[in-house]
Design an enzyme around this catalytic site. Sequence first.
Site, PDB file in Angstrom:
ATOM      1  N   ASP A  70       0.869  -1.160   0.000  1.00 27.78           N
ATOM      2  CA  ASP A  70       0.000   0.000   0.000  1.00 27.78           C
ATOM      3  C   ASP A  70       0.918   1.225   0.000  1.00 27.78           C
ATOM      4  O   ASP A  70       2.135   1.125   0.167  1.00 27.78           O
ATOM      5  CB  ASP A  70      -0.956  -0.009   1.203  1.00 27.78           C
TER       6      ASP A  70
HETATM    7  C1  BGC Z   1      -4.957   3.198   0.091  1.00 28.38           C
HETATM    8  C2  BGC Z   1      -5.186   2.131  -0.948  1.00 28.38           C
HETATM    9  C3  BGC Z   1      -5.031   2.704  -2.324  1.00 28.38           C
HETATM   10  C4  BGC Z   1      -3.676   3.380  -2.450  1.00 28.38           C
HETATM   11  C5  BGC Z   1      -3.433   3.984  -3.816  1.00 28.38           C
HETATM   12  C6  BGC Z   1      -3.694   3.983  -0.152  1.00 28.38           C
HETATM   13  O1  BGC Z   1      -3.608   5.063   0.701  1.00 28.38           O
HETATM   14  O2  BGC Z   1      -4.902   2.602   1.360  1.00 28.38           O
HETATM   15  O3  BGC Z   1      -6.438   1.559  -0.782  1.00 28.38           O
HETATM   16  O4  BGC Z   1      -5.176   1.699  -3.282  1.00 28.38           O
HETATM   17  O5  BGC Z   1      -3.595   4.402  -1.490  1.00 28.38           O
HETATM   18  O6  BGC Z   1      -4.213   5.076  -4.043  1.00 28.38           O
END
Ligand code: BGC
Length: 754
Positions: free
Chosen positions: A299
């Site tokens: 993530d």
């Molecule tokens: C979120 C994810 C997301 C990623 C990319 C993160 O902060 O937890 O769910 O896919 O950002 O945008």
Amino acid sequence: MKLNLFILTGLILTLTPHTWTAIAREGSTDKKEIIYKNPDAPIDDRVGDLLSRMTLEEKVLQLSQYVLGNNDNINNIGETVKKFSGKEGSLIFVGVEPQLRNAMQKEAVENTRLGIPILFGFDVIHGFRTVFPIPLGQAASWNTDLVAQACRVAAREAISAGIDWTFSPMVDIARDGRWGRIAEGFGEDPYLCSTMSAVSVKAYQGDDLADDGSIAACLKHYVGYGASEAGRDYVATEISRQTLWDTYLPSFEAGVKAGAATLMSSFNAISGIPASAKHYTMTEILKEKWAHSGFVVSDWNAVDQLVTQGMAPDRKQATMYAFNAGLDMDMVDNCYVENLADLVKEGKVSEERLDDAVRRVLRLKFRLGLFEEPYTVEKPQSERFLLPEYKEVAEQLAQESMVLLKNESDVLPLKKGARIALIGPVVKNRFDMLGSWEGRGIEEDVISIYDGLKAELGDESEIIYAMGCDFDGEDTSGFHEATAAAEAADIVVLCLGEKRAWSGENASRSTIALPQIQEKLLEELDKTGKPIAVLLSSGRPLDLTRIAPMADAVMEIWQPGVMTGPAVAGILTGRYNPSGKLAVTFPYTTGQIPIYYNQRNAARTERAGRYQDIQSTPMYEFGYGLSYTDFDYSPLKVCIYGSDRYTDTGDNVLTIKEGQTLTAEITVSNTGGMDGKETVLWYICDPYCSITRPVKELRHFEKKMIRKGESRTFTFHIDPERDFSFIGPDGNRFLEKGDYYIMVQDQKVRIRLD
Ligand code: BGC
């Protein structure tokens, strides 16, 4: 805050001038002879060939992801990347026009030594431009066909913008409404969430990832993110092995079995070890036990955060922990690019592990057909977004997701010709109806409740509008106009709810009740004595302790997306019959959290251990939802598969032997005055087990249209090996002899496994 992480102008390109010159030096310019360029060669051979030609630096870059375009996600602010080499593995693409993507792809494909295409990813969570209801609402539709259609539409729109890979579905089990991200998932139940997980993956990815209309899926957040303590985001979680297997892993396993190309590691630490550095989940379970051949992306910033979480003292060690644990691609934090090559040279990361990770990334690029078709066809938006058939899916899914929670004296549907006071901050709102993670949806695309109802009713009924109050704050100056509207009307439709920023990432709330100003508005309207139907738009289950008693009807509409107005209007007028059922329990008050239907038995029963100040049961349980018609359930009956000797409820026991399977049946009759859809939820219960089981566990569901006056039979084929077995803390299934119950509503049949 907006960040321009990558801009096309001013790029410092560090590229070898022409791919073919590089290849020629290696002896051949014939595409067919260069295995990785040969579309007819098996993918694994192509991967192996390409890998054998790559330098350490090229390998590391394949494992790195950055952002392309203006990142307008306030939670994700990264370091500006000043240099684009064309050799990066992946870019998050936040645009709707493919030109920029194509230009970057051209650099990668035509101006790097090996010409490896870039993989473009984006968060397409509940639609891209045609925004569908939030996933928590989609789950409440129990309509897997509609959910699949929505994923197909989302994939088509996203692909047309230049996206190959969606960071979806989000399959975290969530049981705490204070956690804002509960909106993004399919609710509290592992079986429902697993079903939706598999359905979404198959719909996104199609039969073949290289097909038109197929996009790679990403199961997230692996794993246990929904166990966030007290609903606070990003915090540590405490999850036993038993609960990990029982509750949090099944939706991922189902998605992996359905073929999910990738997974995203989660932010939370699981009993001390951050999920993004957890060998047990990423390697032992995912890659070894489940034999997943795709890759795991971190993530946002999750590798770097291993330092903040107190595991690694610096980014280099964080890289080592994450990578050795099985985390293949690093999202935006640059840790891998800075450290991985050195770690390999120092022998702290093995070359086998490096090659394995690169192989996984390359495999997906080949499977998507990116080497053959790296570019996105450029078409006008009118040909690719918000097509009428897309909006039809959006309307259907929105109306089927809405849950009628209360309908005293049948105040709904609205009576023909009734004068309607349409009140509340949600009535004319379009922005918040998109929900969090709205993809590339825009406010202007949304049809508001006001416009939807106006269009639906035409001149048939008078609508008297008043906003009454805002979502929050203390301004009661609109109350007078609202009560005047109510006085002048036959019925009040009061539209309350949450702003979209109140749920989603980094949007925890300490209470799941609506702000007092909204409850006060209802109180004022209640004094008029008019019947009141309350519609609630929210990204979470709500505490309705004060609202429900004052309302004659209550309907949860979630954040329904672009077709909010027509879906709501259709239900209010009876053009649609509500058929949604909750995918998450609505507690009686916030203080009951965590509360969910599949809890284990307590040590003492009756009044022992109950709350002294409030009821111990929830306001509305998982699976609850009313219809405008009435459904009668026949006695539940079960037989051994192939026989016609049924056992039904009562004291009878149906004894079966190992290897035998069962057929359970129930007939549902529509005895009311309107056609309607009903979902039958099939539960099992193992009353005595060496590892105690929940009081009931969903194992199957089916939704069918039943015309008024008609009956339909619902069937559950039970295979005890699958449906009565459980997973132990070691991840292995076991099946115990003894009694089990098959349950539908308040009926149950006892089965004895001999
Ligand atoms: C979120 C994810 C997301 C990623 C990319 C993160 O902060 O937890 O769910 O896919 O950002 O945008």
